[in-house]
Design an enzyme around this catalytic site. Structure first.
Site, PDB file in Angstrom:
ATOM      1  N   ASP A   1       0.842  -1.188   0.000  1.00 17.71           N
ATOM      2  CA  ASP A   1       0.000   0.000   0.000  1.00 17.71           C
ATOM      3  C   ASP A   1       0.879   1.241   0.000  1.00 17.71           C
ATOM      4  O   ASP A   1       1.734   1.414   0.880  1.00 17.71           O
ATOM      5  CB  ASP A   1      -0.908   0.002   1.233  1.00 17.71           C
TER       6      ASP A   1
ATOM      7  N   TYR B   1       1.198   5.661  -0.558  1.00 17.38           N
ATOM      8  CA  TYR B   1       0.647   6.840   0.120  1.00 17.38           C
ATOM      9  C   TYR B   1       0.794   8.039  -0.810  1.00 17.38           C
ATOM     10  O   TYR B   1       1.276   9.090  -0.430  1.00 17.38           O
ATOM     11  CB  TYR B   1       1.424   7.060   1.428  1.00 17.38           C
TER      12      TYR B   1
ATOM     13  N   HIS C   1      -4.586  13.804   0.731  1.00 15.15           N
ATOM     14  CA  HIS C   1      -4.879  13.013   1.932  1.00 15.15           C
ATOM     15  C   HIS C   1      -3.744  13.162   2.940  1.00 15.15           C
ATOM     16  O   HIS C   1      -3.987  13.353   4.142  1.00 15.15           O
ATOM     17  CB  HIS C   1      -5.067  11.539   1.560  1.00 15.15           C
TER      18      HIS C   1
ATOM     19  N   GLU D   1     -11.109   3.864   3.135  1.00 16.17           N
ATOM     20  CA  GLU D   1     -10.078   4.605   2.410  1.00 16.17           C
ATOM     21  C   GLU D   1     -10.288   4.408   0.918  1.00 16.17           C
ATOM     22  O   GLU D   1     -10.307   3.273   0.427  1.00 16.17           O
ATOM     23  CB  GLU D   1      -8.675   4.161   2.824  1.00 16.17           C
TER      24      GLU D   1
ATOM     25  N   GLN E   1      -4.825   2.128  15.035  1.00 14.10           N
ATOM     26  CA  GLN E   1      -3.658   2.626  14.311  1.00 14.10           C
ATOM     27  C   GLN E   1      -2.900   3.687  15.127  1.00 14.10           C
ATOM     28  O   GLN E   1      -1.669   3.679  15.170  1.00 14.10           O
ATOM     29  CB  GLN E   1      -4.095   3.212  12.968  1.00 14.10           C
TER      30      GLN E   1
END
EC number: 3.7.1.2
Length: 442
Positions: free
Chosen positions: A134, A136, A141, A206, A247
């Site tokens: 994943d 970013y 964001h 997300e 998280q």
């Protein structure tokens, strides 16, 4: 061959004899995405092609001798593992053969028995996903989230120099429609002196796109940025669910773990690079003063064609909304071009240290957001970390997702002079946490 090569399969005048294909929101004949389906629970899986509200059995088409002969065995596979590893040239040849038979009226009676109503088909993961990473790359964001913790300096120093990513867990990725079990884990409420073990109270979605890896690279052999497009098999939609409270407690110093690995949802159809050729666009220029990418991440063709003309949307329904017969509430919409790094840059960077990518690996873009509220890609942004709850048509409010809530992500690729195509739906409903004590006994 570049993935922005446009040919006769993209012709807006091309018309299929399949009922409903012309003007279909997602799957006109100009799309032809691949997926894996079965006709009943436990029945053998096979590769299919989406056309309007039908699924074409690719294996049956191969048995009839209607695909390139050297691809016939691959088309009869139970998963897309080998199909994903095809070269762009072979994938294009297969696409042309599919387009031809679906537009040839003389083939209607022969092909019709190979078509199945989509509502009668069960869709599965396209292949066993070996690895999942994943990224970013959604800069808005990163800015929106960063401001909640570092108002004066939201981006960390490395963000504009390197495509940030982390290696996630692939075993919990599921196709659209599979419910999400609310995860349980360690979290530390602000008023508490010590952490507790409990279901997440800050479950979030997300908005992402998924990138399927095609042809791999040998261990130790980097993928040049100029060759990265040759290693991409297709695209899907991705919802990388996040437990924000878990998280916040666990992510330092090593990053995401249990807050992210409990479930990720993808749309099951693989939209090929060839289908997206008309929708390539220039990568947005970096703001003045931003550093240029290092040479291994910089390619003129990629900067000219590396972004996607895709509009993304997220909708929410609650149980109360469904009971009242209300339409889904749109949470956000915005362009996929809100990415600081291109997909090719993601691939090139991932392999730059010699990491071997393999067919069927999946990359996530990270949350694609916008600088304004209409395009925010998560509830964490929309509610400003829970400080400004969202009011729904029923009068309900949401800071984060509750049990029974359902999130649906859709997307449309469009460009002037071409037929728009879609990705299908990436949808899942939140279920209750499993009430099962974890024993500490040996």
């Amino acid at each position: 061959m570049n993935w922005w090569t446009i040919d006769e399969t993209h012709d807006p005048a091309r018309k299929s004899w399949v009922e409903g294909a012309k003007g279909h929101r997602d799957f006109p004949v100009q799309n032809l995405p691949f997926g894996v389906f079965s006709l009943a629970e436990g029945a053998p899986t096979r590769i299919g092609v989406a056309i309007a509200d039908h699924v074409l059995d690719l294996g049956a088409l191969a048995t009839a001798g209607l695909v390139p002969a050297h691809l016939s065995d691959i088309c009869r596979d139970a998963t897309m593992a080998r199909l994903m590893g095809l070269s762009p040239q072979d994938r294009s040849a297969l696409r042309r053969s599919l387009s031809d038979v679906l537009c040839d009226e003389a083939r209607r009676s022969e092909i019709t028995p190979m078509l199945h109503p989509a509502q009668d088909c069960m869709l599965h993961l396209p292949t066993r996903i070996g690895d999942y990473t994943d990224f970013y790359v959604g800069i808005h964001h990163a800015n929106n989230i960063g401001r909640q913790f570092r108002p004066d300096n939201p981006l960390l120093p490395n963000y504009k120099h390197v495509p940030i990513g982390y290696h996630g867990r692939s075993s919990s990725i599921r196709p659209s429609g599979v419910p999400v079990v609310r995860p349980t884990g360690q979290r530390k409420p602000p008023e508490a002196d010590a952490p507790i073990f409990a279901p997440t109270a800050r479950l979030d979605y997300e908005l992402e796109m998924g990138v399927w890896i095609g042809r791999g690279n040998d261990l130790g052999m980097p993928v040049p940025i100029s060759d990265a497009a040759q290693h991409i098999a297709g695209f899907c939609l991705l919802n990388d669910w996040s437990a924000r409270d878990l998280q916040a407690w666990e992510y330092q110093p090593l990053g995401p773990f249990l807050a992210k690995n409990f479930h990720s949802t993808i749309s099951p159809w693989v939209v090929t690079p060839e289908a997206l050729a008309p929708f390539r666009m220039a990568q947005p220029l970096r703001p003045e003063g931003d550093p240029q990418p290092l040479p291994y991440l910089l390619d003129a063709d990629d900067q000219a064609h590396g972004a996607l003309g895709v509009m993304l949307q997220v909708h929410l329904t609650t149980q109360a909304m469904r009971d009242a017969g209300l339409e889904p509430h749109r949470l956000s919409h915005g362009p996929a071009s809100n990415m600081y790094w291109t997909v090719n840059q993601m691939v090139a960077h991932h392999a730059s240290n010699g990491c071997n990518l393999t067919p069927g690996d999946l990359l996530g873009t990270g949350t694609i957001s916008a600088p304004d509220r209409e395009g925010f890609g998560s509830l964490m942004e929309i509610s400003q970390g829970g400080k400004m709850p969202l009011t729904l048509p029923t009068g309900e409010t949401r800071s984060f997702l509750e049990d029974g809530d359902e999130i649906s992500i859709t997307a449309t690729a469009s460009a002037q002079g071409y037929v728009s195509i879609g990705f299908g739906e990436c949808r899942a409903r939140i279920g209750q946490a499993i009430d099962k004590a974890i024993s500490s006994a040996p």
